[in-house]
Design an enzyme around this catalytic site. Structure first.
Site, short mmCIF file in Angstrom:
data_model
loop_
_atom_site.label_atom_id
_atom_site.label_comp_id
_atom_site.label_asym_id
_atom_site.label_seq_id
_atom_site.Cartn_x
_atom_site.Cartn_y
_atom_site.Cartn_z
N HIS A 3 -4.78 -1.90 -5.59
CA HIS A 3 -3.97 -0.79 -6.09
C HIS A 3 -4.92 0.32 -6.53
O HIS A 3 -5.75 0.12 -7.41
CB HIS A 3 -3.10 -1.25 -7.27
CG HIS A 3 -2.09 -2.29 -6.89
ND1 HIS A 3 -1.28 -2.91 -7.80
CD2 HIS A 3 -1.74 -2.79 -5.69
CE1 HIS A 3 -0.49 -3.76 -7.17
NE2 HIS A 3 -0.75 -3.72 -5.89
N THR B 62 -6.32 -11.95 4.05
CA THR B 62 -7.44 -11.29 3.37
C THR B 62 -8.56 -12.30 3.08
O THR B 62 -9.62 -11.94 2.59
CB THR B 62 -7.01 -10.67 2.03
OG1 THR B 62 -6.35 -11.68 1.27
CG2 THR B 62 -6.09 -9.49 2.24
N ASP C 141 0.82 -1.22 0.00
CA ASP C 141 0.00 0.00 0.00
C ASP C 141 0.85 1.26 0.00
O ASP C 141 0.44 2.29 0.55
CB ASP C 141 -0.98 0.02 1.20
CG ASP C 141 -1.87 -1.20 1.21
OD1 ASP C 141 -2.26 -1.64 0.11
OD2 ASP C 141 -2.17 -1.70 2.32
P1 GDP Z 1 -0.62 0.10 -3.58
O1 GDP Z 1 -1.25 -1.13 -3.04
O2 GDP Z 1 0.84 0.18 -3.33
O3 GDP Z 1 -0.95 0.34 -5.02
O4 GDP Z 1 -1.25 1.31 -2.77
P2 GDP Z 1 -2.81 1.55 -2.40
O5 GDP Z 1 -3.47 2.06 -3.60
O6 GDP Z 1 -3.37 0.36 -1.73
O7 GDP Z 1 -2.69 2.64 -1.27
C1 GDP Z 1 -2.17 3.91 -1.51
C2 GDP Z 1 -3.26 4.95 -1.21
O8 GDP Z 1 -2.68 6.22 -1.16
C3 GDP Z 1 -4.32 5.04 -2.27
O9 GDP Z 1 -5.53 5.36 -1.67
C4 GDP Z 1 -3.84 6.18 -3.16
O10 GDP Z 1 -4.88 6.84 -3.85
C5 GDP Z 1 -3.21 7.08 -2.16
N1 GDP Z 1 -2.06 7.86 -2.63
C6 GDP Z 1 -1.03 7.45 -3.40
N2 GDP Z 1 -0.12 8.43 -3.50
C7 GDP Z 1 -0.59 9.47 -2.77
C8 GDP Z 1 -0.09 10.77 -2.45
O11 GDP Z 1 1.00 11.16 -2.85
N3 GDP Z 1 -0.85 11.53 -1.64
C9 GDP Z 1 -2.05 11.14 -1.15
N4 GDP Z 1 -2.72 11.95 -0.36
N5 GDP Z 1 -2.55 9.91 -1.42
C10 GDP Z 1 -1.82 9.10 -2.21
MG MG Z 2 -2.80 -1.69 -1.83
#
Ligand code: GDP
Ligand code: MG
Length: 422
Positions: free
Chosen positions: A41, A127, A13
């Site tokens: 993601h 999960t 995440d």
């Molecule tokens: P992944 O599993 O690594 O793809 O990450 P996730 O999508 O599960 O979690 C990352 C969360 O942070 C998501 O809700 C994104 O929309 C959010 N996100 C990613 N980059 C940023 C950022 O730079 N700023 C903010 N505020 N949110 C972000």
């Molecule tokens: Mg994730």
């Protein structure tokens, strides 16, 4: 030609999805190389907000072909439904599915649930999507490959043997009398495989050809180093290899090492699921940051555990990934904090160290912090490093110094364009 791998250096995440979406704009191929629909993601772009579980995050780019690689485990129903949900948003996903990816059956999900229930308070925080059982089956050679779907007689013989064995386990270990039948599993397989058959290919050949033609290839990981089966916080890991080194195997591209490995690192720590987590943030502060940063699991909706930035874990996470550079995400979520803590060492039995240890030590380690001043300015519109408040720049530089890898990208918002290139 270029080959890039995007991985997580923390507990998952980190924002891999948003970075893959950014890099995929000019990629010819994006390949998911491990994991299943336990992934979540999040991508926010001109099409809206999406949570991707099985489909690679390159799906929004018109020119990009997305491959679900041989290292993945695929719940057929979940995949069909995900494809359908994209179609409802006007996106017809350009995907291929490796004939060597493994099918995650309903009985894998049941086993996952039964085992977590059996473990009670010692549960792994799964999960409950069947991921551990299906990877277990792959290892003990009781799995079914996607390509087997083209050979009904072969499939039926093998599936009958496996279901028979599963029913013995269900009864003997979990006391469940015939919780499913072969016919039910067969029907499920027929129903949900039909729409997927046109996508199933020998994807190794496709990639081999792509390399010869000098295409741009991007591998997308799920989860992060600290949940890796081999180098993570075992046994509180996932059941697949989340490392960049596994990309060629789980993706099916041989003899071409990556040009770049981009490790995605979050500007503070979060984890979902069980396991040791040294830099746990004080409750009130954590609750506040969870709301600001919207830290709830994308696959399960579970609230994520929040911690201060852990430079010990991240340095290790970046090293094990063989990262050439870092994308630091969610810096904007830290705006408004008076001070920011970075954990530089762990303390165990009165000894200080900065190497990430195995669980028996980790579980008894105390964090040692340095504290830096925070900033109040809204940074979500900033697009040049020099325009960040001095304290935000200092925080980034301090992290870079501690984790020993250049920070080339800094994201300041969840949208594709909310990115600083350094
Ligand atoms: P992944 O599993 O690594 O793809 O990450 P996730 O999508 O599960 O979690 C990352 C969360 O942070 C998501 O809700 C994104 O929309 C959010 N996100 C990613 N980059 C940023 C950022 O730079 N700023 C903010 N505020 N949110 C972000
Ligand atoms: Mg994730």
């Amino acid at each position: 030609m270029s080959i890039e791998v995007i991985v997580g250096a923390n507990w998952g995440d980190e924002g891999k999805g948003r970075m893959v979406d950014y890099f995929a704009q000019d990629a010819d191929f994006v390949i998911r190389y491990q994991g299943g629909n336990n992934a979540g993601h999040t991508v926010i772009n001109e099409f809206g907000e999406f949570k991707l579980h099985l489909i690679p995050s390159g799906v929004f780019s018109k020119k990009t072909i997305n491959i679900l690689g041989p290292g993945m485990v695929l719940d057929l129903q979940s995949l069909v439904e995900e494809i359908q949900s994209f179609k409802e948003h006007g996106i017809d996903p350009k995907i291929y599915i490796s004939e060597r990816a493994v099918i995650c059956f309903p009985y894998h999900r049941y086993e996952d649930i039964w085992e977590e229930e059996r473990l009670g308070k010692n549960a792994y925080g799964s999960t409950r999507r069947g991921i551990a059982p299906v990877y277990g089956d792959r290892t003990i050679k009781k799995a079914i490959l996607m390509g087997d779907l083209f050979f009904p007689e072969y499939l039926e013989t093998r599936l009958r043997q496996i279901v028979d064995w599963k029913l013995q386990i269900a009864k003997g270990v979990y006391g469940k009398d015939n919780p499913f039948t072969f016919e039910e599993i067969w029907e499920w397989t027929q129903k949900w495989s039909k729409p997927l058959l046109p996508y199933i290919k020998n994807t190794n050949e496709i990639l081999e050809q792509a390399v010869k033609e000098g295409k741009k290839i991007l591998f997308e990981a799920q989860l992060g180093t600290l949940r890796d089966l081999y180098f993570g916080i075992y046994p509180y890991t996932t059941s697949s290899c989340t490392l960049s080194a596994f990309a060629p195997i789980g993706g099916g591209l041989f003899g071409y090492p990556p040009d770049r490995v981009i490790a995605v690192v979050k500007a503070f720590s979060t984890c979902v699921g069980e396991g040791p987590f040294v830099t746990l943030m004080e409750k009130e502060e954590a609750d506040q940051l969870r709301e600001i940063a919207k830290e709830y699991g994308a696959a399960t909706g579970r609230p994520r555990t929040i911690g201060h930035f852990d430079a010990v874990a991240t340095k290790y996470g970046v090293k094990v990934q063989g990262a050439t550079e870092i994308a630091l995400t969610k810096l904007d979520s830290l705006t408004g904090r008076k001070t920011l803590k970075i954990c530089t060492h762990y303390k165990f039995e009165n000894k200080m160290f900065d190497d990430f240890p195995i669980n028996p030590i980790l579980e008894k380690s105390e964090p040692v912090y340095i504290e830096l001043p925070g900033w109040d300015e809204d940074i979500s519109k900033v697009r040049r490093f020099e325009d960040l408040p001095q304290n935000a720049q200092n925080y980034v530089i301090e992290i870079e110094k501690r984790v020993l890898c250049p920070i080339k990208y800094i994201s300041v918002g969840p949208e594709r364009e909310a990115l600083i290139l350094r």
